[in-house]
Design an enzyme around this catalytic site. Structure first.
Site, PDB file in Angstrom:
ATOM      1  CB  SER A   4      -8.584   0.361   5.852  1.00 12.32           C
ATOM      2  OG  SER A   4      -9.167   1.648   5.730  1.00 12.32           O
ATOM      3  CB  SER A  59      -8.124   3.475   2.944  1.00 12.80           C
ATOM      4  OG  SER A  59      -7.190   2.888   3.953  1.00 12.80           O
ATOM      5  CE  LYS A 115      -3.851   1.903   2.862  1.00 12.27           C
ATOM      6  NZ  LYS A 115      -4.778   1.690   3.928  1.00 12.27           N
TER       7      LYS A 115
HETATM    8  N1  GLN Z   1     -13.572   3.844   6.484  1.00  9.48           N
HETATM    9  C1  GLN Z   1     -12.675   4.382   7.553  1.00  9.48           C
HETATM   10  C2  GLN Z   1     -12.624   5.604   7.524  1.00  9.48           C
HETATM   11  O1  GLN Z   1     -12.898   6.386   6.581  1.00  9.48           O
HETATM   12  C3  GLN Z   1     -11.662   3.486   7.893  1.00  9.48           C
HETATM   13  C4  GLN Z   1     -10.290   3.759   7.243  1.00  9.48           C
HETATM   14  C5  GLN Z   1      -9.226   2.940   7.510  1.00  9.48           C
HETATM   15  O2  GLN Z   1      -9.469   1.766   8.178  1.00  9.48           O
HETATM   16  N2  GLN Z   1      -7.924   3.598   7.350  1.00  9.48           N
HETATM   17  O3  GLN Z   1     -11.813   6.259   8.127  1.00  9.48           O
END
Ligand code: GLN
Length: 470
Positions: A159, A135, A60
Site C-alpha cells: 500500500s 491504499s 495517512k
Molecule cells: N491491495 C492490498 C489489499 O487490498 C494491500 C493493501 C495494503 O497494503 N494496505 O489489501
C-alpha cells in the site's frame, strides 16, 4: 520538493503552501482533514538544526492524531477524534515536522486503487483520470504533486510501494518492527508496516532515522539500533549483486515495458552492477494473493470487531445491542470491506481453521523460505513494481485473474510476508506516466537497500521529480 528545501526557510511560508494544498486538493481529492498549520507555527519551538526543521508532513488518515479527526477513510469512523498521538506522530513532531493534513486512503487500508475512500476517488497528478493506487493514495498524490516532501502511509500488502509506483515517487516499507505502529489503526497485524513517501533517496534515508526505533508501546517494535542511514548513504553500484525476479518480468505483457526496462538495466550494468536472473517457484508466486487474502482478512476481521457503534464508531439506532451493532456495521462499512469480513470469518470458523487459516500460514512460511533462498546470493532482489501504468478506473483492474495481475501486480507481498525492507523507485517515464522498480533486501539491511536505490536514482536522474501542473 525535498526536505532540505525547508532547512533555512521562514516557517511562515508554510501558510502559503497550505493555501496551495487546499486549492490543489480540489483536483486531487487527496485530503480527508486539514490540520491547523497556523496553530502549529504559533507554538513552534524547534531549533534550526532539527532534522525536519519546518518540514511539512502529511499523515495517512489511519494514523492517530490527538484532537484531529482520524477516519481511516471509513464512514464508521467518521466521528473518531483520538485522544492521543501515534508514536510516529510524536517522533516526527519532535524532529520538527509540521502536519498539514490527513490523507485519504482505501477504506481501513483495504484496497490497492485509491477508489475506496469514503470521500471518493483520489486522482493521479500525472493524469487526473487515472488512479493513484492504494491504499495510501492521498499521501502518494500529495508528494507526487509537489505539495509535501514527506508523507506517511502504511503497507500491509504493498500500500505504499504500489501508489509510489503509479505516482512516480519513492515509497519505503522498512523491516517489520523498524517503525512503531502504536496508534496506527490496524488492518492485519502480522503484515502491517508504517511506510512513507519522498521524492528522493536522501530524504527517504533521513526520514527513517527520524521514525525508526524501539517503542515500548508496540511490542513488535525492534530493539535493533537505528543506523545513520542518510550520512552512510553511498550510491556506488560497482560490484553490487542484484537478482532480477524472472517471474515478474515474464508476467508483464505491455509491449512498452521491455524496451524501457532493458535500457534501464543496461545503464546499471555500465555502472558495474552484477545483474542475474533469479526465478522463484511459480506455484508459490501464484499462491501469494490467495494466501494474503486469507491471512489479512482473518486478522482484519478480528482487529475490526471493535468497530461496532458501541465501543468505537458512529452508532445507528436499533432495538437492542445486537441490532445497534448490525445496523452500525452495515451502514458504517462499504460492501467491499464487509465482503472481506465474510472471507475472514469463514477461515476463522473452528472447523476451517486448520484447513484454511493455518494452511495459509504454512504457505506463507514456505514462500519466505523461497525469498531467503533467492536473497542468499544477492544484495537485493529487483522487479518492476507494477505490471501496468496507473490504470483508469474502468480498466477493470484485477477482475481478470491473469498472470499480470496475480504476479506482476502482487509480488510486493513478498516484502510483507517476510517483513523484509522494500523500496519503490521510479526509473522512467512511458507515455507521460512514471514507471518504477521495487527492491527487496535482507531484514534490517535498510542501508544496502538505500544505497542501491541511490545508485539507481543517480542513473535515472529522476531524483525529486514531481508533477505540479495538473
Ligand atoms: N491491495 C492490498 C489489499 O487490498 C494491500 C493493501 C495494503 O497494503 N494496505 O489489501
Amino acid at each position: 520538493m525535498r526536505i532540505q528545501d525547508f532547512k533555512n526557510k521562514d516557517i511562515h511560508e508554510l501558510v502559503d503552501l497550505q493555501a496551495r494544498l487546499v486549492s490543489a486538493n480540489e483536483k486531487l481529492n487527496a485530503v480527508v482533514s486539514f490540520c491547523d498549520v497556523d496553530a502549529q507555527i504559533k507554538d513552534y519551538k524547534m531549533k534550526e538544526d532539527a532534522p525536519l526543521f519546518g518540514t511539512p508532513v502529511v499523515l495517512k488518515d489511519n494514523i492517530s492524531t490527538k484532537g484531529v479527526r482520524t477516519t481511516a477513510s471509513s464512514r464508521i469512523l467518521d466521528n473518531y477524534v483520538p485522544f492521543y498521538d501515534a508514536t510516529v506522530v510524536k517522533k516526527l513532531r519532535d524532529a520538527g515536522a509540521i502536519f498539514t493534513c490527513k490523507s485519504a486512503m482505501d477504506e481501513l487500508g483495504m484496497g490497492g486503487t485509491g477508489l475506496n475512500a469514503y470521500t471518493g476517488k483520489v486522482n493521479n497528478p500525472y493524469d487526473l483520470e487515472r488512479i493513484t493506487g492504494g491504499s495510501s493514495s492521498g499521501s502518494a498524490a500529495l508528494v507526487a504533486a509537489g505539495l509535501t516532501p514527506l508523507a506517511i502511509g502504511t503497507d500491509t500488502g504493498d500500500s505504499v510501494r504500489k501508489p509510489a509506483a503509479y505516482c512516480g515517487i519513492v515509497g519505503v516499507k522498512p523491516t517489520y518492527g523498524r517503525i512503531s505502529r502504536y496508534g496506527v489503526i490496524p488492518y492485519a497485524s502480522s503484515l502491517d508496516h508504517v511506510g512513507y513517501f519522498t521524492t528522493n533517496i536522501e530524504d527517504a534515508a533521513l526520514a527513517l532515522e527520524v521514525m525508526a526505533g524501539r517503542d515500548d508501546q508496540d511490542m513488535t517494535s525492534s530493539y535493533k539500533e537505528v543506523e545513520a542511514y542518510a550520512s552512510l548513504l553511498n550510491g556506488d553500484l560497482k560490484g553490487k549483486k542484484i537478482g532480477i525476479i524472472t517471474n515478474v518480468i515474464d508476467a508483464i505483457v505491455d509491449p512498452r515495458f521491455r524496451p524501457s526496462f532493458d535500457a534501464f538495466t543496461k545503464k546499471l550494468e555500465e555502472k558495474g552492477t552484477i545483474l542475474e536472473m533469479v526465478t522463484i517457484d511459480q506455484d508459490l508466486m501464484n499462491a501469494l494473493l490467495p494466501t494474503y487474502f486469507i491471512i489479512s482478512n482473518a486478522e482484519a476481521t478480528a482487529n475490526h470487531s471493535n468497530l461496532d457503534g458501541i465501543r468505537f464508531g458512529m452508532r445507528e439506532p436499533g432495538e437492542d445491542l445486537n441490532e445497534i451493532m448490525i445496523n452500525s456495521r452495515t451502514k458504517g462499512f462499504s460492501s467491499d470491506v464487509r465482503n472481506r469480513f465474510v472471507i475472514g470469518s469463514y477461515s476463522l470458523f473452528v472447523e476451517n481453521q486448520d484447513k484454511i487459516f493455518r494452511k495459509a500460514q504454512k504457505v506463507r512460511r514456505v514462500i519466505v523460505e523461497a525469498v531467503d533462498e533467492a536473497l542468499k546470493n544477492y544484495d537485493v532482489l529487483l522487479a518492476p513494481a507494477a505490471g501496468t501504468l496507473a490504470p483508469k478506473p474502468d480498466d477493470s483492474y484485477g477482475e481478470d485473474l491473469n498472470n499480470t495481475f496475480m504476479v506482476a501486480e502482487n509480488h510486493m507481498l513478498l516484502g510483507n510476508f517476510s517483513g523484509y525492507p522494500s523500496i519503490t523507485v521510479p526509473y522512467d517515464m512511458v507515455d507521460g506516466m512514471p514507471v518504477a522498480i521495487n527492491l527487496l533486501a535482507r531484514a534490517f539491511d535498510e542501508q544496502t537497500m538505500f544505497n542501491v536505490a541511490k545508485g539507481i536514482e543517480d542513473v535515472t536522474g529522476l531524483a525529486g521529480i514531481t508533477k505540479e501542473d495538473f
